[in-house]
Structures are given as structure tokens and as C-alpha cells.
Write a protein that holds these residues in place. Structure first.
Motif, PDB file in Angstrom:
ATOM      1  N   GLY B   3       0.303  -1.268  -0.021  1.00  0.00           N
ATOM      2  CA  GLY B   3      -0.044   0.280  -0.237  1.00  0.00           C
ATOM      3  C   GLY B   3       0.431   1.263   0.038  1.00  0.00           C
ATOM      4  N   LEU B   4       0.235   2.237   0.049  1.00  0.00           N
ATOM      5  CA  LEU B   4       1.242   2.995  -1.026  1.00  0.00           C
ATOM      6  C   LEU B   4       0.203   4.738  -0.212  1.00  0.00           C
ATOM      7  CD1 LEU B   4       3.468   4.693  -1.110  1.00  0.00           C
ATOM      8  CD2 LEU B   4       2.876   4.984  -3.901  1.00  0.00           C
ATOM      9  N   ALA B   5       0.409   5.264   0.379  1.00  0.00           N
ATOM     10  CA  ALA B   5      -1.398   6.558   1.895  1.00  0.00           C
ATOM     11  C   ALA B   5      -1.177   7.238   0.606  1.00  0.00           C
ATOM     12  CB  ALA B   5      -0.913   6.286   2.709  1.00  0.00           C
ATOM     13  N   LEU B   6      -1.679   8.253   0.008  1.00  0.00           N
ATOM     14  CA  LEU B   6      -2.055   9.557  -0.191  1.00  0.00           C
ATOM     15  C   LEU B   6      -1.903  10.279   0.867  1.00  0.00           C
ATOM     16  CD1 LEU B   6      -4.305   9.282  -3.158  1.00  0.00           C
ATOM     17  CD2 LEU B   6      -1.340   9.604  -3.469  1.00  0.00           C
ATOM     18  N   ALA B  93       1.561   5.098  -9.950  1.00  0.00           N
ATOM     19  CA  ALA B  93       0.001   4.322  -8.877  1.00  0.00           C
ATOM     20  C   ALA B  93      -0.483   5.495  -8.124  1.00  0.00           C
ATOM     21  CB  ALA B  93       1.046   3.330  -8.170  1.00  0.00           C
ATOM     22  N   LEU B  94       0.092   6.504  -7.731  1.00  0.00           N
ATOM     23  CA  LEU B  94      -0.442   7.571  -7.054  1.00  0.00           C
ATOM     24  C   LEU B  94      -0.626   8.822  -7.411  1.00  0.00           C
ATOM     25  CD1 LEU B  94       2.899   8.669  -5.388  1.00  0.00           C
ATOM     26  CD2 LEU B  94       0.370   8.124  -3.850  1.00  0.00           C
ATOM     27  N   THR B  95      -1.108   8.830  -8.911  1.00  0.00           N
ATOM     28  CA  THR B  95      -1.899   9.110 -10.110  1.00  0.00           C
ATOM     29  C   THR B  95      -3.145   8.837  -9.962  1.00  0.00           C
ATOM     30  OG1 THR B  95       0.520  10.159 -11.142  1.00  0.00           O
ATOM     31  CG2 THR B  95      -2.044  10.101 -12.157  1.00  0.00           C
ATOM     32  N   ALA B  96      -3.223   7.434 -10.596  1.00  0.00           N
ATOM     33  CA  ALA B  96      -4.400   6.751 -10.213  1.00  0.00           C
ATOM     34  C   ALA B  96      -5.411   7.385  -8.654  1.00  0.00           C
ATOM     35  CB  ALA B  96      -4.313   4.945 -10.696  1.00  0.00           C
ATOM     36  N   ARG B  99      -7.530  10.116  -9.163  1.00  0.00           N
ATOM     37  CA  ARG B  99      -7.698  10.173  -9.631  1.00  0.00           C
ATOM     38  C   ARG B  99      -8.607   9.111  -9.650  1.00  0.00           C
ATOM     39  NH1 ARG B  99      -4.479   9.160 -15.244  1.00  0.00           N
ATOM     40  NH2 ARG B  99      -3.197  11.327 -15.678  1.00  0.00           N
ATOM     41  N   ALA B 100      -8.852   8.073  -8.874  1.00  0.00           N
ATOM     42  CA  ALA B 100      -9.796   8.040  -8.392  1.00  0.00           C
ATOM     43  C   ALA B 100     -10.037   7.801  -7.037  1.00  0.00           C
ATOM     44  CB  ALA B 100      -9.525   6.305  -8.283  1.00  0.00           C
ATOM     45  N   GLY B 101      -9.678   9.165  -6.685  1.00  0.00           N
ATOM     46  CA  GLY B 101      -9.948   9.494  -5.368  1.00  0.00           C
ATOM     47  C   GLY B 101      -9.725   9.180  -3.716  1.00  0.00           C
ATOM     48  N   ASP B 102      -9.309   8.180  -4.380  1.00  0.00           N
ATOM     49  CA  ASP B 102      -9.224   6.901  -3.100  1.00  0.00           C
ATOM     50  C   ASP B 102      -7.847   6.691  -1.725  1.00  0.00           C
ATOM     51  OD1 ASP B 102      -9.730   4.459  -2.199  1.00  0.00           O
ATOM     52  OD2 ASP B 102      -8.524   3.650  -3.891  1.00  0.00           O
ATOM     53  N   VAL B 103      -8.025   7.815  -1.272  1.00  0.00           N
ATOM     54  CA  VAL B 103      -7.375   8.250  -0.108  1.00  0.00           C
ATOM     55  C   VAL B 103      -6.973   6.534   0.494  1.00  0.00           C
ATOM     56  CG1 VAL B 103      -6.939   9.463   1.993  1.00  0.00           C
ATOM     57  CG2 VAL B 103      -8.252   9.942   0.198  1.00  0.00           C
ATOM     58  N   GLY B 104      -5.951   6.355   0.532  1.00  0.00           N
ATOM     59  CA  GLY B 104      -4.811   5.295   1.197  1.00  0.00           C
ATOM     60  C   GLY B 104      -5.368   4.229   0.707  1.00  0.00           C
ATOM     61  N   SER B 105      -5.332   4.289  -0.638  1.00  0.00           N
ATOM     62  CA  SER B 105      -4.989   2.616  -1.074  1.00  0.00           C
ATOM     63  C   SER B 105      -4.720   2.487  -2.844  1.00  0.00           C
ATOM     64  CB  SER B 105      -6.371   2.135  -1.634  1.00  0.00           C
ATOM     65  OG  SER B 105      -7.256   2.827  -1.925  1.00  0.00           O
ATOM     66  N   ALA B 106      -3.788   3.295  -2.890  1.00  0.00           N
ATOM     67  CA  ALA B 106      -2.879   3.507  -4.354  1.00  0.00           C
ATOM     68  C   ALA B 106      -1.773   2.176  -3.536  1.00  0.00           C
ATOM     69  CB  ALA B 106      -2.221   4.487  -3.959  1.00  0.00           C
ATOM     70  N   THR B 107      -1.460   1.646  -4.441  1.00  0.00           N
ATOM     71  CA  THR B 107      -0.371  -0.076  -4.735  1.00  0.00           C
ATOM     72  C   THR B 107       0.794   1.001  -5.516  1.00  0.00           C
ATOM     73  OG1 THR B 107      -1.441  -0.523  -6.632  1.00  0.00           O
ATOM     74  CG2 THR B 107      -2.131  -1.267  -4.378  1.00  0.00           C
ATOM     75  N   GLY B 108       1.886   0.518  -5.241  1.00  0.00           N
ATOM     76  CA  GLY B 108       3.783   0.867  -5.238  1.00  0.00           C
ATOM     77  C   GLY B 108       4.080  -0.213  -5.668  1.00  0.00           C
ATOM     78  N   PRO B 109       5.656   0.080  -5.619  1.00  0.00           N
ATOM     79  CA  PRO B 109       6.611  -0.778  -5.591  1.00  0.00           C
ATOM     80  C   PRO B 109       6.843  -1.828  -4.293  1.00  0.00           C
ATOM     81  CG  PRO B 109       7.541   0.839  -6.702  1.00  0.00           C
ATOM     82  CD  PRO B 109       5.845   1.444  -6.023  1.00  0.00           C
ATOM     83  N   ALA B 110       6.834  -2.524  -4.438  1.00  0.00           N
ATOM     84  CA  ALA B 110       6.844  -3.614  -3.543  1.00  0.00           C
ATOM     85  C   ALA B 110       8.121  -3.173  -2.576  1.00  0.00           C
ATOM     86  CB  ALA B 110       7.543  -5.159  -3.485  1.00  0.00           C
ATOM     87  N   GLY B 111       8.300  -3.448  -1.097  1.00  0.00           N
ATOM     88  CA  GLY B 111       9.396  -2.104  -0.216  1.00  0.00           C
ATOM     89  C   GLY B 111       9.144  -1.097   0.110  1.00  0.00           C
ATOM     90  N   HIS B 112       8.008  -0.458  -0.592  1.00  0.00           N
ATOM     91  CA  HIS B 112       7.551   1.893  -0.202  1.00  0.00           C
ATOM     92  C   HIS B 112       6.298   1.424  -0.385  1.00  0.00           C
ATOM     93  CE1 HIS B 112      11.982   1.848  -2.287  1.00  0.00           C
ATOM     94  NE2 HIS B 112      12.049   0.769  -2.449  1.00  0.00           N
ATOM     95  N   PRO B 113       5.802   1.343   1.049  1.00  0.00           N
ATOM     96  CA  PRO B 113       4.844   1.680   1.633  1.00  0.00           C
ATOM     97  C   PRO B 113       4.806   2.887   1.629  1.00  0.00           C
ATOM     98  CG  PRO B 113       6.129   0.855   3.858  1.00  0.00           C
ATOM     99  CD  PRO B 113       7.364   0.274   1.862  1.00  0.00           C
TER     100      PRO B 113
END
Lengths: 223, 113
Positions: B3-6, B93-96, B99-113
Motif C-alpha cells: 500500500g502507498l498512502a495518499l 500508482a499515486l496518479t491513478a 484520479r480515483a479519489g481513493d485515499v490510502g489505497s494506492a499501490t506502489g512498488p514492493a518495499g516502499h509503503p
């Protein structure tokens, strides 16, 4: 507040956050323009990035400090102790390493602005005589003293110049205004009334006449 | 992929699309710098990323910036390429998520939450 920061994203974020705190904000992205802006106005604070195009933040800090006491909060690279030391030595009041928490930056801004603002005067005191300006109250020791408006103004002026001889005409001007055309014996009447109210038998004598000149408030042990 | 939190801050959320668009352009410039072996440009882009990311509540970007700075100092092209690839994926991932207006649920590369 003047923000000199070349990152447009960070500058815009700071502009928004500072505005929400009630500051007028000017942003410059270039060192030379930043220095020019710093010289044009009297700011509550300057937020200054260390690395800037045009003119280095350290040089801006040095030049601004040579002419002004404005608080400078410098943004430096994380972990670079030398940059922090240089910044503080060149006159920065505080520094924050990037990346920083915006909440912490705002707290540091508040602290710097607060430190520059003189503390509001609560009042005056001489020996155990106290005058509280905001409440317009006077007491000697624990005992409150009721004064008329003119008596209060007279005491206020004398306390503001405690231990200094205040000439009669200066007292009259301060309490009754420069245009006062009445009998200046009125001052003697008010001084007598004030003495009756503030002096205490057995306590230090405070209000003294300097014959031919005026009056002075100073502590004098009872005889 | 973790997970990569906005960030929750509404001001940051509003500025985030422009912020990420700029990071995407930086990633393109970074690819060119790596290809040209321009270590100073890699270091400079890494330095900016490090300072900007965490201040926008995105420590993963600051961590990538720091890796780029280290790679440039060590003249380690492979490490720089890997950090670049992760940067591209993270920004996407953050851009997507934005756009989805989705807080806290972007997905990013492994090891970089």
C-alpha cells in the motif's frame, strides 16, 4: 511572510498554509528576485530555501541580515550539518531540513513571529503599588484602590516614568491635554487626592514633590 | 506490491495532481540523464525529489530521491535505473489513486509503503 523557494509545488503548499494562518504571503522562486522582494517590504518573517537559482540562499541571508532584523527561517538539505551551521552563522534565526512536516514549519513560523513581537505590557509596579492596564485597576499590597479617571491617568503617567522627576507641565499635558487652559492648581488638588489614596501609614512613601519642578514616584523608607 | 498512502491533508490532495505531473516529467528527464551518464543531473533530480516528497506527505518519494542521490554519488548506473523504474511505477500508482479519489489505497512498488 516572504517565501523564497524554487520548488513551485512546495512554494504553493506554503502559500496556502500560511494564508490559512492569516499571513499575507509573497512567493519568489528565484534568488535575485527574492532578495529584491526582501528589500522592498517589511515582512513578519522570511522563509528562505538554501539552494536557489540566481542567488544562493546563504548569500541572500547574509545580505538581508546586514540591513534588517527580520526573522529568517532557512530550509536546508536533510542531514547537512554544515549548511545549518552556515545558515545560522549568516543570520538565520532557525532552520528546517527538507523534507519537513508542514505543521512543524508553521509552528516554527509562529514561534519566530511571537519572539519578534514585544510582549504586551501588563502594567506598572513600584514597591507594593501595582497598576494593571487592561483591567484599569490599582492596588497597594492586597488592598484595591478606587481612583477617578483623572487620578488613574495621573498615576499611570507617574508610574510610567517611575523614579524620574516629571515636570508639572508634562503632567498637565499628559492628563488634561496640551490645550489645558485652566488653573494649574488643579494638579496640586489631584496630587493631594492621589497621595491620600495611595500612601499608607508605616509603609514606604511613594509620591514626592520636587519643589519648583514637579513630582516623582519613588520608594522612600518611612521615617 | 504494498500500500502507498495518499496524504489526508485537503490542501495537499488538491495540489497533488500537478505535483505528480511534475514528478512524471522529472522521471523522463531522469531517464535521459541516466542514459547520458550525467551523474550530476541524476543527483540534482534525486535531491529535489527527496525534499519535495516527504514535505507533501509522500515519504516513499523522498526515499527514492535519496537512493538516486546515493546512486549518483557512487556512479552506480544500475541502482539509478532501478530507482527510476520504481519512481515511474510509484508516480503512476499515486496518479491513478488521485484520479480515483481513493485515499490510502494506492499501490506502489514492493518495499516502499
Amino acid at each position: 511572510v516572504l517565501v523564497i523557494e524554487d520548488s513551485p509545488d512546495l512554494a504553493e503548499l506554503l502559500r496556502r498554509k500560511l494564508r490559512q494562518e492569516g499571513y499575507d504571503v509573497r512567493v519568489e522562486h528565484d534568488g535575485l528576485r527574492g532578495l529584491s522582494a526582501a528589500r522592498q517590504d517589511d515582512y513578519a518573517l522570511i522563509i528562505l530555501d538554501r539552494s536557489l537559482p540566481g542567488l544562493d540562499g546563504l548569500e541572500i541571508c547574509r545580505r538581508v541580515r546586514a540591513a534588517s532584523e527580520v526573522p529568517i527561517l532557512m530550509l536546508t538539505a536533510a542531514g547537512d550539518v554544515d549548511q545549518r551551521i552556515e545558515g545560522l552563522d549568516q543570520g538565520a534565526n532557525d532552520y528546517l531540513a527538507k523534507p519537513f512536516d508542514v505543521g512543524e514549519l508553521l509552528a516554527r513560523v509562529r514561534a519566530q513571529v511571537r519572539a519578534r513581537r514585544p510582549a504586551p505590557r501588563e502594567g506598572f509596579a513600584l514597591a507594593d503599588l501595582e497598576l494593571h492596564e487592561r483591567a484599569r485597576t490599582v492596588r497597594r499590597g492586597e488592598a484595591p484602590i478606587a481612583l477617578t479617571a483623572k487620578e488613574y491617568d495621573l498615576l499611570h503617567h507617574l508610574l510610567a516614568h517611575a523614579r524620574q522627576v516629571v515636570p508639572r507641565d508634562a503632567l498637565i499635558a499628559a492628563v488634561w491635554g496640551h490645550d489645558f487652559e485652566g488653573d494649574d492648581n488643579v494638579l496640586d488638588v489631584f496630587i493631594r487626592r492621589l497621595r491620600t489614596k495611595i500612601e499608607r501609614p508605616g509603609a514606604a512613601k511613594l509620591l514626592h514633590t520636587v519643589r519648583g519642578v514637579g513630582y516623582v514616584l519613588r520608594e522612600e523608607a518611612p521615617r | 506490491v504494498t500500500g502507498l498512502a495518499l496524504p489526508d491533508d485537503p490542501d495537499v490532495r488538491e495540489l497533488l495532481p500537478a505535483f505528480l505531473a511534475r514528478r512524471a516529467r522529472e522521471a523522463e528527464a531522469l531517464a535521459a540523464a541516466i542514459a547520458a551518464g550525467d551523474a550530476e543531473a541524476v543527483r540534482r533530480i534525486g535531491h529535489l525529489l527527496k525534499g519535495n516528497g516527504g514535505s507533501f506527505g509522500l515519504p516513499a518519494l523522498s526515499a527514492l530521491g535519496e537512493r538516486l542521490e546515493r546512486a549518483a554519488t557512487a556512479a552506480d548506473g544500475e541502482a539509478a535505473r532501478q530507482a527510476h523504474a520504481e519512481l515511474v511505477a510509484t508516480v503512476a500508482a499515486l496518479t491513478a489513486a488521485c484520479r480515483a479519489g481513493d485515499v490510502g489505497s494506492a499501490t506502489g512498488p514492493a518495499g516502499h509503503p
